[in-house]
Scaffold this motif. Structure first.
Motif, PDB file in Angstrom:
ATOM      1  N   VAL A 195      23.590  72.128  56.407  1.00  0.00           N
ATOM      2  CA  VAL A 195      23.798  71.447  57.698  1.00  0.00           C
ATOM      3  C   VAL A 195      22.598  71.664  58.607  1.00  0.00           C
ATOM      4  CG1 VAL A 195      25.202  71.423  59.804  1.00  0.00           C
ATOM      5  CG2 VAL A 195      26.308  71.519  57.561  1.00  0.00           C
ATOM      6  N   TYR A 196      22.063  72.887  58.580  1.00  0.00           N
ATOM      7  CA  TYR A 196      20.902  73.169  59.429  1.00  0.00           C
ATOM      8  C   TYR A 196      19.677  72.368  58.990  1.00  0.00           C
ATOM      9  CZ  TYR A 196      17.159  75.477  61.889  1.00  0.00           C
ATOM     10  OH  TYR A 196      16.067  75.707  62.675  1.00  0.00           O
ATOM     11  N   VAL A 197      19.462  72.232  57.684  1.00  0.00           N
ATOM     12  CA  VAL A 197      18.327  71.448  57.188  1.00  0.00           C
ATOM     13  C   VAL A 197      18.449  69.994  57.635  1.00  0.00           C
ATOM     14  CG1 VAL A 197      17.224  70.535  55.103  1.00  0.00           C
ATOM     15  CG2 VAL A 197      17.839  72.963  55.239  1.00  0.00           C
ATOM     16  N   LEU A 198      19.660  69.450  57.588  1.00  0.00           N
ATOM     17  CA  LEU A 198      19.881  68.083  58.063  1.00  0.00           C
ATOM     18  C   LEU A 198      19.636  67.991  59.568  1.00  0.00           C
ATOM     19  CD1 LEU A 198      20.750  65.197  57.491  1.00  0.00           C
ATOM     20  CD2 LEU A 198      23.137  65.921  57.763  1.00  0.00           C
ATOM     21  N   PHE A 199      20.128  68.981  60.300  1.00  0.00           N
ATOM     22  CA  PHE A 199      19.883  69.042  61.747  1.00  0.00           C
ATOM     23  C   PHE A 199      18.389  69.131  62.037  1.00  0.00           C
ATOM     24  CE2 PHE A 199      18.857  71.976  65.223  1.00  0.00           C
ATOM     25  CZ  PHE A 199      19.329  71.247  66.314  1.00  0.00           C
ATOM     26  N   HIS A 200      17.684  69.930  61.240  1.00  0.00           N
ATOM     27  CA  HIS A 200      16.237  70.088  61.415  1.00  0.00           C
ATOM     28  C   HIS A 200      15.516  68.752  61.278  1.00  0.00           C
ATOM     29  CE1 HIS A 200      12.082  71.304  60.545  1.00  0.00           C
ATOM     30  NE2 HIS A 200      12.180  70.596  59.432  1.00  0.00           N
ATOM     31  N   ALA A 201      15.875  67.979  60.268  1.00  0.00           N
ATOM     32  CA  ALA A 201      15.226  66.688  60.046  1.00  0.00           C
ATOM     33  C   ALA A 201      15.437  65.748  61.227  1.00  0.00           C
ATOM     34  CB  ALA A 201      15.753  66.057  58.761  1.00  0.00           C
ATOM     35  N   ILE A 202      16.656  65.731  61.755  1.00  0.00           N
ATOM     36  CA  ILE A 202      16.971  64.841  62.873  1.00  0.00           C
ATOM     37  C   ILE A 202      16.342  65.340  64.170  1.00  0.00           C
ATOM     38  CG2 ILE A 202      18.863  63.950  64.289  1.00  0.00           C
ATOM     39  CD1 ILE A 202      20.616  64.046  61.752  1.00  0.00           C
ATOM     40  N   PHE A 203      16.475  66.631  64.438  1.00  0.00           N
ATOM     41  CA  PHE A 203      15.982  67.221  65.687  1.00  0.00           C
ATOM     42  C   PHE A 203      14.475  67.054  65.821  1.00  0.00           C
ATOM     43  CE2 PHE A 203      14.382  70.685  68.290  1.00  0.00           C
ATOM     44  CZ  PHE A 203      15.269  70.727  69.348  1.00  0.00           C
ATOM     45  N   THR A 204      13.742  67.411  64.774  1.00  0.00           N
ATOM     46  CA  THR A 204      12.283  67.326  64.852  1.00  0.00           C
ATOM     47  C   THR A 204      11.824  65.873  64.975  1.00  0.00           C
ATOM     48  OG1 THR A 204      12.193  67.419  62.424  1.00  0.00           O
ATOM     49  CG2 THR A 204      11.831  69.468  63.623  1.00  0.00           C
ATOM     50  N   GLN A 205      12.516  64.961  64.301  1.00  0.00           N
ATOM     51  CA  GLN A 205      12.141  63.549  64.404  1.00  0.00           C
ATOM     52  C   GLN A 205      12.322  63.042  65.830  1.00  0.00           C
ATOM     53  OE1 GLN A 205      10.364  61.435  62.837  1.00  0.00           O
ATOM     54  NE2 GLN A 205      11.639  60.122  61.561  1.00  0.00           N
ATOM     55  N   ILE A 206      13.450  63.374  66.450  1.00  0.00           N
ATOM     56  CA  ILE A 206      13.720  62.893  67.808  1.00  0.00           C
ATOM     57  C   ILE A 206      12.702  63.449  68.794  1.00  0.00           C
ATOM     58  CG2 ILE A 206      15.337  63.022  69.742  1.00  0.00           C
ATOM     59  CD1 ILE A 206      17.619  62.917  67.732  1.00  0.00           C
ATOM     60  N   PHE A 207      12.505  64.755  68.795  1.00  0.00           N
ATOM     61  CA  PHE A 207      11.649  65.361  69.814  1.00  0.00           C
ATOM     62  C   PHE A 207      10.166  65.096  69.568  1.00  0.00           C
ATOM     63  CE2 PHE A 207      15.543  67.465  70.920  1.00  0.00           C
ATOM     64  CZ  PHE A 207      15.444  67.580  72.299  1.00  0.00           C
ATOM     65  N   HIS A 208       9.781  64.933  68.307  1.00  0.00           N
ATOM     66  CA  HIS A 208       8.387  64.555  68.069  1.00  0.00           C
ATOM     67  C   HIS A 208       8.145  63.108  68.501  1.00  0.00           C
ATOM     68  CE1 HIS A 208       4.404  65.074  66.515  1.00  0.00           C
ATOM     69  NE2 HIS A 208       4.530  64.053  65.687  1.00  0.00           N
ATOM     70  N   VAL A 262      26.907  75.620  46.014  1.00  0.00           N
ATOM     71  CA  VAL A 262      25.651  75.306  46.703  1.00  0.00           C
ATOM     72  C   VAL A 262      25.725  73.884  47.229  1.00  0.00           C
ATOM     73  CG1 VAL A 262      24.277  76.907  45.321  1.00  0.00           C
ATOM     74  CG2 VAL A 262      24.523  74.535  44.573  1.00  0.00           C
ATOM     75  N   TYR A 263      24.952  73.639  48.306  1.00  0.00           N
ATOM     76  CA  TYR A 263      24.985  72.335  48.978  1.00  0.00           C
ATOM     77  C   TYR A 263      23.550  71.864  49.235  1.00  0.00           C
ATOM     78  CZ  TYR A 263      29.915  73.309  49.885  1.00  0.00           C
ATOM     79  OH  TYR A 263      31.250  73.583  49.748  1.00  0.00           O
ATOM     80  N   TYR A 264      23.379  70.549  49.197  1.00  0.00           N
ATOM     81  CA  TYR A 264      22.070  69.946  49.424  1.00  0.00           C
ATOM     82  C   TYR A 264      22.207  68.779  50.402  1.00  0.00           C
ATOM     83  CZ  TYR A 264      20.350  72.476  45.321  1.00  0.00           C
ATOM     84  OH  TYR A 264      19.995  73.457  44.421  1.00  0.00           O
ATOM     85  N   VAL A 265      21.084  68.434  51.029  1.00  0.00           N
ATOM     86  CA  VAL A 265      21.024  67.216  51.832  1.00  0.00           C
ATOM     87  C   VAL A 265      20.649  66.083  50.890  1.00  0.00           C
ATOM     88  CG1 VAL A 265      19.859  66.014  53.714  1.00  0.00           C
ATOM     89  CG2 VAL A 265      20.365  68.459  53.913  1.00  0.00           C
ATOM     90  N   ARG A 266      21.530  65.105  50.775  1.00  0.00           N
ATOM     91  CA  ARG A 266      21.317  63.999  49.852  1.00  0.00           C
ATOM     92  C   ARG A 266      21.476  62.666  50.578  1.00  0.00           C
ATOM     93  NH1 ARG A 266      21.484  65.418  44.484  1.00  0.00           N
ATOM     94  NH2 ARG A 266      22.195  67.531  44.001  1.00  0.00           N
ATOM     95  N   LEU A 267      21.119  61.623  49.862  1.00  0.00           N
ATOM     96  CA  LEU A 267      21.301  60.279  50.386  1.00  0.00           C
ATOM     97  C   LEU A 267      22.791  60.022  50.594  1.00  0.00           C
ATOM     98  CD1 LEU A 267      19.577  57.688  50.977  1.00  0.00           C
ATOM     99  CD2 LEU A 267      20.242  56.910  48.685  1.00  0.00           C
ATOM    100  N   SER A 268      23.156  59.549  51.758  1.00  0.00           N
ATOM    101  CA  SER A 268      24.566  59.270  52.056  1.00  0.00           C
ATOM    102  C   SER A 268      25.011  57.990  51.353  1.00  0.00           C
ATOM    103  CB  SER A 268      24.766  59.118  53.563  1.00  0.00           C
ATOM    104  OG  SER A 268      24.084  57.975  54.044  1.00  0.00           O
ATOM    105  N   GLU A 269      26.316  57.760  51.326  1.00  0.00           N
ATOM    106  CA  GLU A 269      26.838  56.533  50.717  1.00  0.00           C
ATOM    107  C   GLU A 269      26.300  55.309  51.448  1.00  0.00           C
ATOM    108  OE1 GLU A 269      31.039  56.483  50.402  1.00  0.00           O
ATOM    109  OE2 GLU A 269      31.185  58.380  49.272  1.00  0.00           O
ATOM    110  N   LEU A 270      26.261  55.399  52.764  1.00  0.00           N
ATOM    111  CA  LEU A 270      25.747  54.284  53.552  1.00  0.00           C
ATOM    112  C   LEU A 270      24.254  54.075  53.303  1.00  0.00           C
ATOM    113  CD1 LEU A 270      26.480  52.159  55.667  1.00  0.00           C
ATOM    114  CD2 LEU A 270      25.933  53.835  57.451  1.00  0.00           C
ATOM    115  N   GLY A 271      23.535  55.177  53.083  1.00  0.00           N
ATOM    116  CA  GLY A 271      22.110  55.067  52.820  1.00  0.00           C
ATOM    117  C   GLY A 271      21.787  54.401  51.501  1.00  0.00           C
ATOM    118  N   GLY A 272      22.719  54.444  50.549  1.00  0.00           N
ATOM    119  CA  GLY A 272      22.483  53.829  49.247  1.00  0.00           C
ATOM    120  C   GLY A 272      22.940  52.394  49.139  1.00  0.00           C
ATOM    121  N   VAL A 273      23.553  51.866  50.178  1.00  0.00           N
ATOM    122  CA  VAL A 273      24.069  50.495  50.142  1.00  0.00           C
ATOM    123  C   VAL A 273      22.916  49.491  50.188  1.00  0.00           C
ATOM    124  CG1 VAL A 273      25.412  48.786  51.431  1.00  0.00           C
ATOM    125  CG2 VAL A 273      26.278  51.122  51.164  1.00  0.00           C
TER     126      VAL A 273
END
Length: 345
Positions: free
Chosen positions: A95-108, A173-184
């Motif tokens: 969850v933190y890795v996903l948050f990291h991707a979104i947070f850094t993208q927004i603020f950058h 174990v858990y990973y950040v993967r392409l969501s169902e909506l992302g694969g449509v």
């Protein structure tokens, strides 16, 4: 089969750099946090009070947040790797890795568009000095910062929807993967995300800044020539402003333009290019962006005499307080020592 012609020559370089990226980025983030903090302190001083100073402070705050957030990410992802898989890839860390991707993208993105806004306001101040006092006000500054924050949050929406946290194998174990909506629709959302990233977040700001800088430098040169002919002397302040603008532009282009080009090439060349080039060079691109934020403070010091003077005044005041405190403590200890010796006698 993947096209092996993409970025094959970079494999050794990428592998060698990957092993030191964690320590390099950690050092840059710590130095950058101090750097941006000092910038915010100096820019908040009354003698530098101006709408542009508020923009620079907001820019420094956005950069500081990106670097602060990157510290736990780099510790987890690159340095503290000798841990059990269940701990490294727990649900919380995913969850933190996903948050990291979104947070850094927004603020950058906020940082980038605040830089563009700063260039626009500087151009207006030089090209239309009277009207700019009505346009570039403190209220306008607040609206510009708010627009950058809201706009950046909105244009990053495809990123929020493209990925999700998913369990792997036995669910330990858990990973950040392409969501169902992302694969449509043959990953339509991913393509939209890359278009937004490469064009709106990277390439368009580079084009705007290049154009504005060229027009601004031309206007400064005209003003300088006019003052030279009227006063028969050089305009050193104009020269410093020109050098600062060129330094900011070059720094911005060096760090942002390659990322925009790589993102756009990913759109046209597809997954093979993403896997072999874009994804492999991700750490190098991260370091470039972090380094850009870190260099703003020394850049201001080198190019702005008023910034240097204000920073020097703040430093002298801080050191004098520390010296006075140390002197006071030493005096108190001396008095106490004399009292103790008197009591013993």
């Amino acid at each position: 089969m993947a096209n092996s012609s993409y970025c094959g020559d970079f494999d050794n370089l990428v592998s060698a750099y990957y092993s030191i990226h964690g320590y390099a980025s950690l050092a840059v983030c710590l130095a950058g946090t101090v750097s941006t903090g000092l910038s915010m302190v100096v820019l908040s001083r009354p003698e530098l009070a101006a709408p542009t100073s508020s923009l620079l402070s907001a820019l420094a705050a956005a950069d500081a947040l990106v670097m602060l957030e990157y510290v736990p990410y780099t510790l987890h992802q690159y340095i503290l790797v000798d841990r059990p898989a269940a701990e490294r890839f727990s649900y919380g860390w995913a969850v933190y890795v996903l948050f990291h991707a979104i947070f850094t993208q927004i603020f950058h993105t906020i940082s980038i568009w605040l830089t563009v806004t700063l260039a626009v306001w500087r151009y207006l101040a030089v090209r239309f000095p009277i009207q700019s006092k009505l346009w570039c006000t403190a209220k306008g500054t607040r609206y510009a910062i708010l627009a950058a924050c809201v706009g950046s949050t909105i244009i990053c929406i495809p990123l929020y929807l493209s990925f999700s946290v998913s369990p792997f194998k036995d669910g330990t174990v858990y990973y950040v993967r392409l969501s169902e909506l992302g694969g449509v629709g043959e990953r339509l959302l991913i393509h939209i995300n890359f278009w937004i990233y490469s064009v709106l977040i990277k390439l368009l700001p580079c084009v705007i800044l290049s154009f504005l800088s060229q027009r601004l430098l031309a206007a400064l040169w005209e003003n300088k020539q006019r003052r030279r002919s009227l006063l028969n002397k050089d305009d050193k302040d104009g020269d410093r402003t020109s050098r600062l603008l060129m330094a900011v532009l070059i720094l911005f282009l060096v760090t942002e333009l390659p990322q925009g080009i790589l993102g756009l090439m990913t759109v046209f060349l597809g997954y093979d290019f993403f896997a072999q080039c874009y994804n492999s060079l991700g750490e190098l691109m991260d370091l470039l962006a972090l380094t850009s934020s870190t260099l703003n403070f020394p850049l201001y010091c080198l190019m702005s005499r008023q910034f240097r003077a204000t920073f020097a005044a703040i430093s002298r005041k801080a050191f004098s307080k520390v010296f006075e405190k140390d002197t006071s403590v030493s005096s108190n200890e001396s008095v106490k020592g004399q009292e103790n010796r008197g009591a013993q006698l």
